[in-house]
Design a protein around this motif. Structure first.
Motif, mmCIF file in Angstrom:
data_model
loop_
_atom_site.group_PDB
_atom_site.id
_atom_site.type_symbol
_atom_site.label_atom_id
_atom_site.label_comp_id
_atom_site.label_asym_id
_atom_site.label_seq_id
_atom_site.Cartn_x
_atom_site.Cartn_y
_atom_site.Cartn_z
ATOM 1 N N LEU A 198 0.828 -1.204 0.000
ATOM 2 C CA LEU A 198 0.000 0.000 0.000
ATOM 3 C C LEU A 198 0.865 1.259 0.000
ATOM 4 N N GLU A 199 0.528 2.187 -0.897
ATOM 5 C CA GLU A 199 1.238 3.458 -1.000
ATOM 6 C C GLU A 199 0.376 4.627 -0.530
ATOM 7 N N GLN A 200 -0.934 4.523 -0.703
ATOM 8 C CA GLN A 200 -1.848 5.587 -0.292
ATOM 9 C C GLN A 200 -3.002 4.980 0.485
ATOM 10 N N LEU A 201 -3.253 5.493 1.686
ATOM 11 C CA LEU A 201 -4.349 5.028 2.526
ATOM 12 C C LEU A 201 -5.157 6.233 2.983
ATOM 13 N N ASP A 202 -6.415 6.278 2.565
ATOM 14 C CA ASP A 202 -7.296 7.390 2.919
ATOM 15 C C ASP A 202 -8.542 6.843 3.601
ATOM 16 N N LEU A 203 -8.636 7.062 4.913
ATOM 17 C CA LEU A 203 -9.809 6.671 5.702
ATOM 18 C C LEU A 203 -10.467 7.901 6.319
ATOM 19 N N GLY A 217 2.801 0.563 11.147
ATOM 20 C CA GLY A 217 4.151 0.809 10.651
ATOM 21 C C GLY A 217 4.652 -0.255 9.697
ATOM 22 N N ASN A 218 3.932 -1.393 9.611
ATOM 23 C CA ASN A 218 4.314 -2.432 8.656
ATOM 24 C C ASN A 218 4.069 -2.007 7.209
ATOM 25 N N LEU A 219 3.300 -0.938 7.019
ATOM 26 C CA LEU A 219 3.011 -0.453 5.665
ATOM 27 C C LEU A 219 4.192 0.384 5.190
ATOM 28 N N SER A 220 5.291 -0.264 4.941
ATOM 29 C CA SER A 220 6.567 0.418 4.716
ATOM 30 C C SER A 220 6.616 1.207 3.418
ATOM 31 N N ASN A 221 5.679 0.964 2.495
ATOM 32 C CA ASN A 221 5.665 1.705 1.228
ATOM 33 C C ASN A 221 4.730 2.910 1.259
ATOM 34 N N ILE A 236 -0.112 8.086 19.046
ATOM 35 C CA ILE A 236 0.495 7.723 17.767
ATOM 36 C C ILE A 236 1.320 6.451 17.969
ATOM 37 N N PRO A 237 1.037 5.365 17.241
ATOM 38 C CA PRO A 237 1.770 4.107 17.444
ATOM 39 C C PRO A 237 3.263 4.275 17.157
ATOM 40 N N ALA A 238 4.081 3.640 17.990
ATOM 41 C CA ALA A 238 5.532 3.734 17.821
ATOM 42 C C ALA A 238 5.994 3.136 16.502
ATOM 43 N N SER A 239 5.211 2.183 15.959
ATOM 44 C CA SER A 239 5.625 1.533 14.709
ATOM 45 C C SER A 239 5.664 2.508 13.538
ATOM 46 N N MET A 240 5.039 3.679 13.674
ATOM 47 C CA MET A 240 5.032 4.642 12.572
ATOM 48 C C MET A 240 6.429 5.191 12.291
ATOM 49 N N GLN A 241 7.372 4.951 13.210
ATOM 50 C CA GLN A 241 8.763 5.355 12.948
ATOM 51 C C GLN A 241 9.316 4.685 11.695
ATOM 52 N N LYS A 242 8.707 3.551 11.320
ATOM 53 C CA LYS A 242 9.229 2.784 10.192
ATOM 54 C C LYS A 242 8.688 3.262 8.846
ATOM 55 N N LEU A 243 7.794 4.256 8.848
ATOM 56 C CA LEU A 243 7.200 4.731 7.590
ATOM 57 C C LEU A 243 8.145 5.722 6.926
ATOM 58 N N ASN A 244 9.218 5.196 6.359
ATOM 59 C CA ASN A 244 10.290 6.044 5.825
ATOM 60 C C ASN A 244 9.894 6.826 4.578
ATOM 61 N N LYS A 245 8.857 6.380 3.870
ATOM 62 C CA LYS A 245 8.493 7.027 2.613
ATOM 63 C C LYS A 245 7.335 8.011 2.760
#
Length: 665
Positions: A198-203, A217-221, A236-245
């Motif tokens: 997934l590159e774009q997520l709109d909720l 944060g697993n949505l790395s793309n 804010i979940p800590a896993s969001m640190q992995k959203l490098n893009k």
């Protein structure tokens, strides 16, 4: 319309189709463009299975009204049209049709609600046209031989509701998922973390609650994450640190709590954001300096608890949108702020900024919206402000009034300045002005007639001033008015019958979708129609011509000296939600036709001299608060639990001891 092409047995090879198609003439011939729509659908079916002969009569040389399985409605309906878009249900399950799903054929069925393609031999990929069917509620593609993976799913801007299914995590090839502007509720499914491509997520713009999924944060793309305007809680979940893009992030308008995580606020993020909205997030402290490392063009930190000065580095960033309203920021504004080449919107309302406005304010070339209201600025407004040629919205409420203005202004807010001198007559040069707010000042004397020359005005607010004299009849020149507030002044005389010429109030209300700018300026004035003439000394009758204002949402005539009866024409205010006639000298009954006011939610007729039965039926049954009718001793009815005279039982006759007949009179 329903089409059923189901096959409960394995041997059935035919397809049965029924269309109900209205015809346009007594000759029972359908227009060419309607015929072509049906022929295109026929071609799509034959492309799947050429052995089907049910539609052989669909010949371009004859009228579609003569085709098999097509029935045209009565020709008396001359305004109807024949379109394949009337199809609502299509079921071709259990036919074991082979080949790919015909993208073009199904893509034209724009009103399809139910589509069942299960138990066939469809192969290939799912055509994206299926997901452009905005009304689709049921889709079954089970038991086929479909391959590949769905890359884009866009169901935004519909009325879809309920929970998002956990099965959404099975769409592992998705690159874009757009479910914004619906009515989805409950939690974001945790399975969404499986959509690793997934590159774009709109909720955004739903009613999603609970916390943001821990493993998002697993949505790395992911490059864009839009979660604004929901009911999300937690942090804010800590896993969001992995959203490098990630380059676009919007949490605005949720119920998120807690401190912004250290990794998010203090360290230089791995992100390179272009947009950042942390509106209404309970942010505290100073504006974080890590923002200076970003390539932002949009920054919204409004409705928080930020304090401290306006950072010099922030004034030097080439932002296009900067929204810092509703915080506790203080100090003076940097000179460099108005030298930024690209500013389009600068909103600093409701802070504690002080000192004089920089004389360089006129150096800003491109601002269209400048909101500096409700701060503690001192000194005069720099004359250079009139040089901002593109300025359309200027809010200087609670600040000294300038003497010259940019000529392209559409919205000018000067409320709460407590100025008592005459208004600048050069306001008439603002030919594009649509909204003028002058409320909460000390403007005295008669109504400023020169305002009546601004013919495009839609909103005129002079509430809470000291105006005297009568309302000029020439106010009818402002035919585009839809909000007029003259309340809490010292105006006297009659309500002009010429109000009937305010033609915009007589039309149907225009309800556009809200944009960012609409939210920024607090209210979209096109959405509301209001007439407030309360708290004055107006006398005589209520003009019957007010009943022509069919677009009106609120009418307030309270606290005047209006007399005579309530005109029955007020029952024609079909969109009115609030009606206040209290504290006058109105007499007679409440019109029985008030039951026609189907949008009415607020009514006040208290403190008058009204008599008779309170109408029942429609929304009047909901107007059951006795305070609505207080101090009208002649009223009766169910709403106030006072029986009317005609409802009382007749008193028994008193029989005397003699046999004399009682006189009739």
């Amino acid at each position: 319309m329903v089409i059923v092409m189901a096959n409960p047995s394995l041997l059935l090879k035919s397809i049965f189709i029924f269309f109900l198609l209205p015809c346009l003439s007594w000759s029972w011939s359908c227009p060419e463009y309607q015929k072509q729509a049906l022929l295109q659908f026929n071609s799509s079916v034959l492309a799947i299975n050429s052995s089907l002969h049910t539609l052989d009569s669909w010949d371009s040389s004859s009228s579609c009204c003569l085709w098999d399985n097509v029935t045209c409605s009565s020709p008396s309906n001359s305004n109807s049209s024949v379109v394949i878009g009337s199809l609502r249900v299509l079921d071709i399950s259990h036919n074991y049709i082979y080949d790919q799903i015909p993208a073009l054929g199904f893509g034209n069925l724009s009103n399809l609600v139910h589509l069942d393609l299960s138990w066939n031999w469809f192969n290939g990929s799912i055509p994206p046209q299926l997901f452009q069917l905005r009304h689709l509620q049921y889709l079954d593609l089970g038991s086929n031989k479909l391959q590949g993976g769905l890359r884009m799913l866009n169901l935004s801007s519909n009325r879809l509701s309920g929970e998002l299914p956990e099965e959404i995590g099975n769409l592992t090839k998705l690159q874009q998922l757009s479910l914004g502007s619906n009515k989805f509720s409950n939690a974001i499914p945790s399975s969404i973390a499986y959509l690793r491509e997934l590159e774009q997520l709109d909720l955004s713009d739903n009613a999603l609650s609970m916390e943001i999924p821990t493993h998002i944060g697993n949505l790395s793309n992911l490059s864009s994450l839009q979660l604004r305007k929901n009911k999300l809680i937690g942090g804010i979940p800590a896993s969001m640190q992995k959203l490098n893009k990630l380059d676009s992030l919007d949490f605005e308008g949720n119920l998120l709590t807690g401190e912004i995580p250290f990794w998010f606020m203090k360290m230089v993020p791995k992100y390179k954001l272009f947009e950042l909205s942390l509106r209404s997030y309970d942010l505290q402290g100073e504006i974080p300096e890590w923002i200076s490392t970003q390539t932002l063009f949009f920054l919204d930190l409004s409705n928080n608890l930020l304090h401290g000065p306006f950072p010099q580095w922030l004034a030097e960033i080439n932002l296009v949108y900067l929204i810092l309203s509703h915080n506790k920021l203080l100090g003076s504004l940097p000179l460099a702020l108005f030298r930024s080449p690209g500013f389009y919107v600068l909103a600093l309302s409701r802070n504690n900024f002080s000192g004089e406005l920089p004389k360089t304010i006129g150096d800003a070339e491109y601002p269209s919206i400048l909101m500096l209201d409700r701060n503690k600025f001192s000194g005069p407004i720099p004359q250079s402000i009139s040089q901002i040629s593109n300025l359309e919205i200027l809010d200087l409420s609670c600040k000294t009034v300038p003497t010259t203005f940019p000529t392209n202004l559409e919205i000018l807010s000067l409320g709460g300045n407590k100025f008592s001198r005459a208004l600048p007559s050069n306001l008439t040069k603002l030919r594009n002005l649509e909204r003028l707010e002058l409320q909460d000042n000390d403007i005295s004397g008669e109504f400023p007639n020169f305002l009546l020359q601004i013919s495009d005005l839609r909103v005129l607010n002079l509430r809470n001033n000291s105006l005297q004299g009568s309302i000029p009849k020439t106010i009818s020149n402002l035919k585009n008015l839809q909000i007029l507030d003259l309340s809490s002044n010292n105006l006297t005389g009659e309500i002009p019958t010429e109000f009937a010429n305010l033609t915009r109030m007589s039309g149907a209300p225009y309800l556009p979708s809200l944009t960012f700018v609409d939210i920024l300026i607090s209210s979209r004035f096109e959405m509301y129609f209001l007439l407030d003439l309360s708290n004055k000394q107006l006398s005589s009758e209520i003009p019957t011509s007010l009943g022509a204002f069919k677009a009106l949402k609120m009418l307030n005539l309270s606290y005047n000296k209006l007399s005579s009866k309530i005109p029955a024409s007020l029952s024609d205010l079909q969109n009115v939600e609030g009606l206040d006639l209290s504290h006058n000298k109105l007499s007679g009954p409440i019109p029985t036709t008030f039951t026609k006011l189907q949008q009415l939610t607020t009514l006040d007729v208290s403190n008058n001299q009204l008599t008779g039965r309170i109408p029942t039926g429609g929304q009047m049954n909901a107007m059951a608060d006795a305070n609505i009718y207080a101090n009208n001793s002649g009223l009766c009815g169910l709403q106030i639990r006072v029986p009317c005279h005609e409802d009382l039982p007749l008193a028994p006759k008193q029989h005397g001891h003699d046999n004399k007949k009682e006189p009739w009179i």
